[in-house]
Motif scaffolding. Structure first.
Motif, PDB file in Angstrom:
ATOM      1  N   SER A   1       1.665   4.512   5.033  1.00  9.71           N
ATOM      2  CA  SER A   1       1.155   3.372   4.260  1.00  9.71           C
ATOM      3  C   SER A   1       0.398   2.420   5.201  1.00  9.71           C
ATOM      4  O   SER A   1       0.741   2.301   6.393  1.00  9.71           O
ATOM      5  CB  SER A   1       2.339   2.643   3.627  1.00  9.71           C
ATOM      6  N   ALA A   2      -0.603   1.761   4.671  1.00  7.88           N
ATOM      7  CA  ALA A   2      -1.341   0.779   5.492  1.00  7.88           C
ATOM      8  C   ALA A   2      -0.435  -0.363   5.921  1.00  7.88           C
ATOM      9  O   ALA A   2      -0.695  -1.057   6.915  1.00  7.88           O
ATOM     10  CB  ALA A   2      -2.526   0.253   4.689  1.00  7.88           C
ATOM     11  N   ASP A   3       0.659  -0.554   5.168  1.00  8.26           N
ATOM     12  CA  ASP A   3       1.620  -1.627   5.503  1.00  8.26           C
ATOM     13  C   ASP A   3       2.843  -1.076   6.231  1.00  8.26           C
ATOM     14  O   ASP A   3       3.939  -1.658   6.144  1.00  8.26           O
ATOM     15  CB  ASP A   3       2.065  -2.327   4.210  1.00  8.26           C
ATOM     16  N   ASP A   4       2.663   0.038   6.927  1.00 11.88           N
ATOM     17  CA  ASP A   4       3.809   0.725   7.549  1.00 11.88           C
ATOM     18  C   ASP A   4       4.652  -0.213   8.422  1.00 11.88           C
ATOM     19  O   ASP A   4       5.885  -0.147   8.394  1.00 11.88           O
ATOM     20  CB  ASP A   4       3.296   1.904   8.381  1.00 11.88           C
TER      21      ASP A   4
ATOM     22  N   ALA B   1       0.849  -1.201   0.000  1.00 14.21           N
ATOM     23  CA  ALA B   1       0.000   0.000   0.000  1.00 14.21           C
ATOM     24  C   ALA B   1       0.880   1.244   0.000  1.00 14.21           C
ATOM     25  O   ALA B   1       1.785   1.356   0.827  1.00 14.21           O
ATOM     26  CB  ALA B   1      -0.888   0.002   1.236  1.00 14.21           C
TER      27      ALA B   1
END
Lengths: 213, 361
Positions: free
Chosen positions: B38-41, B13
């Motif tokens: 990011s949502a995947d941070d 993301a």
């Protein structure tokens, strides 16, 4: 008038970050001040030499040491001016493997001598502590007790006496100690502000050799 | 092979909402880029920041660790820049949408310092008000400062003993307020030395301070009608090396045995070396500095110590000049205001949820 103008010029860069202002400030601080300092240094060195030459002429107390000062002054000035900082000048500053450029002299003479003076501080601290901790008054007794607790608190031994002792010692350092220091600092800050205002507005001129009028 | 496989089934993301703005309250040359993580941070290695002038060719200008959502980029003023932020995990890269073009420029006011400006104007105004009141002839009471009252006695003692007075202004430079305050006191001490015909020794660390001090002492002797008593060699430059200066002043104390030592000005570690050596010679010592870390040494080793603001008040106190005394009164009221604000802010901070500390940042 000059003090007023330069005083205001000193305040403005603090609140205006624009390069037009910052560059003028940098020029004043880095160039103009250095030129002034260079001239003052010549006057200062002249004063130093005059005092010692006069002492030698008068054969004042320990006048022989004035010879040491003048000789080392002249020798190090010649080495520094003509030998370059790291021995890159026109004057040779190395005999075989023995360098004597100004940087080597600084590192091997000036720095150790300074460190020696600094080391004396520990002995002076011991004698000052002895004088301060003589419990001759209530304040001195309080000081002694607080110092005793803080010293015990920072030692591993303090933790063995009581696990609360290190945190209590830290509390003394963080709370009453900091409170006292901040009180002084508030006064210092206001005093600085008042002194700066008095100087900028020309109310106080005694530091220029004039009166307060 | 595994990363290629992961890349095939896992889509990274990208950061979103990339907001770019000219860094506020600076001298130009900087743009701040902020983004939504990011949502995947949590899986990321870093964010990379890309910059373009034409919107076609992007160059990487920096990177920042995961969990961080702002970056400040150094730029040329008046050039529009477009930014993209990329989320990076191994070989995978997810680029954000491009930002709107933004130019950096220099500002004429640092708004972060407005609270300081207001405080200075308020306190400065109060000091000026009391100076104005003093100018109109109002009597102002200033409490006794024992260290300053002792100056006359200390100089008198030196005169009676036929010994010199040592005045050490410390290792400050002319821009230090403590040094300026010290020079003001030096003028008053020099006047008394001139009146009593007492020898003054005034060694210096800074050549500029030396030149100013020389004029002050000369002027002081002239003021009291004793220009003949002024000795040009009494004020001299020693060295600009901290401990060499300490050694020189220690030597003077031990050789000349002054009856009174003034250690007034800006000091660092040499303070105790000087004060203890002076104490060992039996001299009366009057010290003063605004360096909080050196005050305990002076309090311990000297007979009188001017603590912090007392140093600045000295010139007014000695000269009894009404205009200068007015400034001290203004300082005192300034302190009352500060204490009042602190108490009010503490109560508000403790009893309410008002973000009171933000006002002081």
């Amino acid at each position: 008038m000059l003090v007023f103008v330069f005083g205001i010029l000193g305040i403005i860069p603090f609140i205006i970050p624009h390069p037009a202002v910052q560059n003028v400030d940098e020029y004043l601080r880095n160039n103009l001040l250095k030129i002034l300092a260079a001239f003052a240094l010549i006057l200062g060195l002249g004063s130093l030499l005059r005092v010692h030459i006069d002492k030698m002429k008068r054969k004042g107390q320990n006048w022989q040491y004035s010879w040491v000062l003048i000789l080392t002054f002249v020798v190090s000035a010649i080495i520094g001016l003509f030998g370059g900082v790291n021995g890159t000048g026109i004057l040779p500053t190395r005999i075989g493997s023995f360098p004597f450029d100004i940087w080597t002299i600084y590192l091997n003479v000036e720095v150790p001598l300074g460190a020696t003076m600094f080391a004396l501080l520990s002995f002076f601290m011991a004698s000052a502590a002895y004088r301060a901790f003589r419990a001759r008054s209530t304040e001195a007794t309080l000081l002694l007790a607080a110092a005793f607790v803080v010293m015990l608190g920072v030692l591993p031994f303090g933790n063995r006496i009581s696990p609360h002792l290190p945190s209590f010692a830290q509390w003394i350092m963080d709370v009453p100690n900091v409170a006292g220091q901040r009180g002084i600092l508030f006064g210092v800050a206001l005093g600085m502000l008042a002194t700066a205002l008095k100087i900028i507005l020309g109310i106080e001129r005694s530091w220029l050799g004039g009166g307060g009028e | 092979m595994i990363s290629v496989l992961v890349a095939g089934i896992f889509t990274l993301a990208p950061p979103t909402n990339v907001v770019v703005s000219d860094t506020p309250d600076d001298g130009g040359g900087a743009i701040t880029i902020e983004w939504q993580l990011s949502a995947d941070d949590a899986q990321l290695q870093r964010y990379e920041i890309y910059r373009s002038e034409d919107g076609l060719k992007y160059d990487k200008v920096g990177f920042i660790g995961r969990g961080r959502n702002a970056y400040e980029d150094e730029t040329q003023d008046r050039t529009p820049y477009i930014y993209k932020v990329a989320a990076i995990m191994d070989t995978m890269r997810a680029l954000s949408e491009p930002s709107t073009p933004v130019m950096s420029s220099a500002q004429w006011l640092d708004r972060n310092k407005i609270n300081i400006i207001i405080t200075v104007l308020l306190l400065g105004g109060m000091i000026l008000y009391f100076i104005y009141r003093a100018r109109r002839g109002r009597e102002l009471y200033v409490r006794k400062i024992s260290g300053l009252q002792a100056i006359d006695d200390a100089i008198g003692r030196a005169t009676e003993m036929g010994k010199p007075i040592l005045y050490c202004p410390g290792i400050g430079y002319i821009e230090d307020i403590a040094t300026i305050a010290s020079l003001s006191i030096l003028g008053e001490v020099a006047k008394k030395c001139g009146q009593y015909d007492t020898k003054l020794i005034n060694p210096h660390f800074d050549p500029i301070v030396y030149t100013v001090a020389r004029e002050i002492v000369k002027e002081a002797y002239t003021d009291v009608g004793r220009p003949d008593a002024y000795d040009p060699d009494s004020v001299y430059f020693v060295t600009d090396s901290q401990f060499a200066y300490a050694a020189a002043v220690d030597g003077i104390m031990l050789r000349e045995r002054p009856a009174t030592n003034f250690l007034v000005g800006w000091f660092r570690a040499e303070s105790l070396i000087l004060a203890e050596t002076g104490a060992s010679t039996g001299a009366i010592q009057i010290a003063g500095t605004d360096q909080v870390s050196q005050l305990p040494f002076f309090v311990t080793a000297c007979d009188y110590t001017l603590i912090g603001e007392e140093l600045y008040a000295a010139s007014a106190y000695i000269s009894r000049e009404p205009l200068l005394l007015g400034a001290i009164k203004g300082e005192d009221y300034g302190k009352i205001i500060i204490v009042g604000i602190l108490v009010a802010a503490s109560i508000l901070g403790l009893l309410t949820k008002v973000p009171i500390l933000q006002l002081f940042r």
